[in-house]
Enzyme design. Structure first.
Site, PDB file in Angstrom:
ATOM      1  N   SER A  85       0.863  -1.175   0.000  1.00  0.00           N
ATOM      2  CA  SER A  85       0.000   0.000   0.000  1.00  0.00           C
ATOM      3  C   SER A  85       0.903   1.229   0.000  1.00  0.00           C
ATOM      4  CB  SER A  85      -0.896   0.008   1.239  1.00  0.00           C
ATOM      5  OG  SER A  85      -0.129   0.290   2.398  1.00  0.00           O
ATOM      6  N   LEU A 148     -16.414   4.284   8.147  1.00  0.00           N
ATOM      7  CA  LEU A 148     -16.997   4.192   6.808  1.00  0.00           C
ATOM      8  C   LEU A 148     -16.523   2.947   6.064  1.00  0.00           C
ATOM      9  CD1 LEU A 148     -16.747   7.980   5.871  1.00  0.00           C
ATOM     10  CD2 LEU A 148     -18.741   6.734   6.739  1.00  0.00           C
ATOM     11  N   SER A 149     -16.033   1.977   6.809  1.00  0.00           N
ATOM     12  CA  SER A 149     -15.746   0.632   6.289  1.00  0.00           C
ATOM     13  C   SER A 149     -14.609   0.585   5.273  1.00  0.00           C
ATOM     14  CB  SER A 149     -17.012   0.012   5.683  1.00  0.00           C
ATOM     15  OG  SER A 149     -18.024  -0.088   6.642  1.00  0.00           O
ATOM     16  N   ASP A 205     -21.182  -4.420   6.410  1.00  0.00           N
ATOM     17  CA  ASP A 205     -20.247  -3.628   5.605  1.00  0.00           C
ATOM     18  C   ASP A 205     -19.943  -4.305   4.277  1.00  0.00           C
ATOM     19  OD1 ASP A 205     -20.246  -2.104   7.873  1.00  0.00           O
ATOM     20  OD2 ASP A 205     -18.236  -2.705   8.522  1.00  0.00           O
ATOM     21  N   TYR A 257     -18.606  -1.942  22.698  1.00  0.00           N
ATOM     22  CA  TYR A 257     -19.425  -2.628  21.689  1.00  0.00           C
ATOM     23  C   TYR A 257     -19.801  -4.020  22.185  1.00  0.00           C
ATOM     24  CZ  TYR A 257     -20.589  -4.820  17.182  1.00  0.00           C
ATOM     25  OH  TYR A 257     -21.212  -5.504  16.162  1.00  0.00           O
TER      26      TYR A 257
END
Length: 421
Positions: A85, A148-149, A205, A257
């Site tokens: 990347s 935002l996945s 997602d 969570y």
């Protein structure tokens, strides 16, 4: 609220497909040499309504962002995987497909490479055959850490690339998707994130990234992961979904969570059902009276009312254009969703509440936090002509409170994962 208006809000616009392809190809050539066999991409997602109901079997309503992860891939003749990347171009990740394993095993994959490598592992685990090794270069414009996945976008771009290169014939095309086959890819991407990356996700997602369509929201029934395409043509109605990345830390790893999910599971057990969606049509007060603790009652109240709100929102979209009374009703549902997440589910933070409250004061047609909460992003449904003014007002409100400057992402529903070049 402050009267001062920020002069230049920080916008994060999506790369064009041509730009995304060029960036991925340039990274590939610079690290691996030559050209890839192709470039594939997949979008991030934002959930319009239906929050914290996925693991309770409810309805969610995501759309695909115009922001996408692009991956340039070339097949190898061996079983090696090389991944790069922009952030890791000086330290290419090299893996052996025969040695990859789940998190905690001898084949554990560390860091971001777990997501793309995990997809290859999951496809093989699903009995889809022996895959070739590959070199892959990722370039993404999906904002990181914003809820935002970005990870699902990476997984799903890798999934459609491997589907194409290995001849699995599951995805179809972005224009004519194979829904059944894409469901198989959703499962593989979800398993990659759960088992190899070690992140708890229920498939929302990945479903959005692989199955959303341009100009539509995806009605996702989380009991069986069935979907329906709901018209959501915001430009035709003069509207825009303004995504507000609060830049507050977005972390679900501190137990918050997991605690809420466990509370919902225990409440379902006490109510004698497998999932809380099964009590969504019962009398709410009678249902809550069965539960022993105030916190549990508040969590269940959010889930039940959010499931009902999402159903109502879908019904409004099915009626026709978002205008007049329909727009007012939709706005009220978005507002009520945030208030429930703030008061009953208690997953907002000050930045989210300020973004939502300011957007409402400045004329948004409803606003709410989106995603898991505890940071991340909010959304506001706004007139396109008013978007810049509302963004400037939110930026000013953040500045007055000493928050990090927010980032704004003007959004209309985009298309699913597919091949770009």
């Amino acid at each position: 609220m402050t009267d001062r208006i920020a002069s230049s809000p920080d916008y994060h616009h999506a790369a064009t497909p041509e730009q995304g392809v060029a960036e991925a190809e340039a990274l590939f050539a610079g690290v691996f040499g030559g050209r890839p066999d192709g470039v594939w991409s997949a979008p991030g997602r934002v959930n319009v309504i239906g929050e914290h109901v996925d693991y309770n079997g409810g309805l969610c309503l995501p759309i695909a962002l115009p922001h996408r992860a692009y991956v340039a891939v070339r097949v190898r003749s061996d079983r090696r995987i090389r991944l790069v990347s922009p952030q890791t171009r000086d330290a290419v990740d090299e893996l052996d497909l025969d040695a990859i394993g789940p998190k905690g095993s001898a084949g554990e994959v560390h860091g971001w490479a777990a997501y793309p490598a995990g997809v290859a592992w999951a496809l093989e685990q699903a009995g889809l055959g022996r895959l070739p090794g590959f070199d892959a270069a990722l370039w993404s414009c999906v904002p990181l850490g914003s809820g935002l996945s970005s990870s699902a976008a990476l997984e799903c771009s890798m999934a459609v690339a491997l589907d194409d290169l290995a001849g699995l014939s599951l995805a179809g095309t972005a224009e004519q998707p194979d829904e059944r086959g894409r469901g198989v890819l959703v499962d593989a991407c979800r398993r990659a994130e759960n088992d190899v990356a070690g992140a708890n996700t229920g498939g929302l997602d990945q479903s959005a990234s692989l199955r959303c369509r341009t100009g539509h929201a995806l009605e996702l029934d989380c009991r069986d992961m069935s979907t329906a395409q709901i018209p959501f043509d915001l430009p035709a109605d003069g509207l825009e979904l303004l995504v507000i990345n609060t830049r507050a830390p977005h972390q679900l790893v501190d137990g918050q969570y997991a605690e809420r999910r466990a509370t919902c599971e225990e409440a379902a057990r006490l109510l004698g059902v497998g999932l809380l969606v099964e009590v969504a049509d019962r009398d709410l007060e009678e249902t809550l009276a069965i539960l022993p603790a105030d916190v549990m009652r508040r969590r269940v109240r959010h889930v039940v009312t959010e499931i009902r709100r999402t159903r109502d929102f879908v019904a409004i979209l099915r009626e026709g254009a978002l205008e007049g009374g329909r727009l007012d009703r939709a706005a009220a549902l978005l507002d009520a969703s945030h208030d429930s997440l703030r008061d009953d589910y208690q997953v907002t933070v000050p930045e989210l509440d300020v973004a939502v409250g300011t957007a409402r004061e400045l004329g948004a047609h409803g606003a709410r936090m989106t995603g898991g909460g505890f940071g991340g992003s909010a959304i506001a449904l706004v007139d396109r002509s008013e978007s810049t003014r509302i963004a400037a007002g939110i930026a000013a409100a953040f500045a007055d409170r000493g928050f990090n400057a927010p980032q704004f992402i003007p959004t209309v529903p985009g298309g699913p994962a597919g091949r770009d070049a």
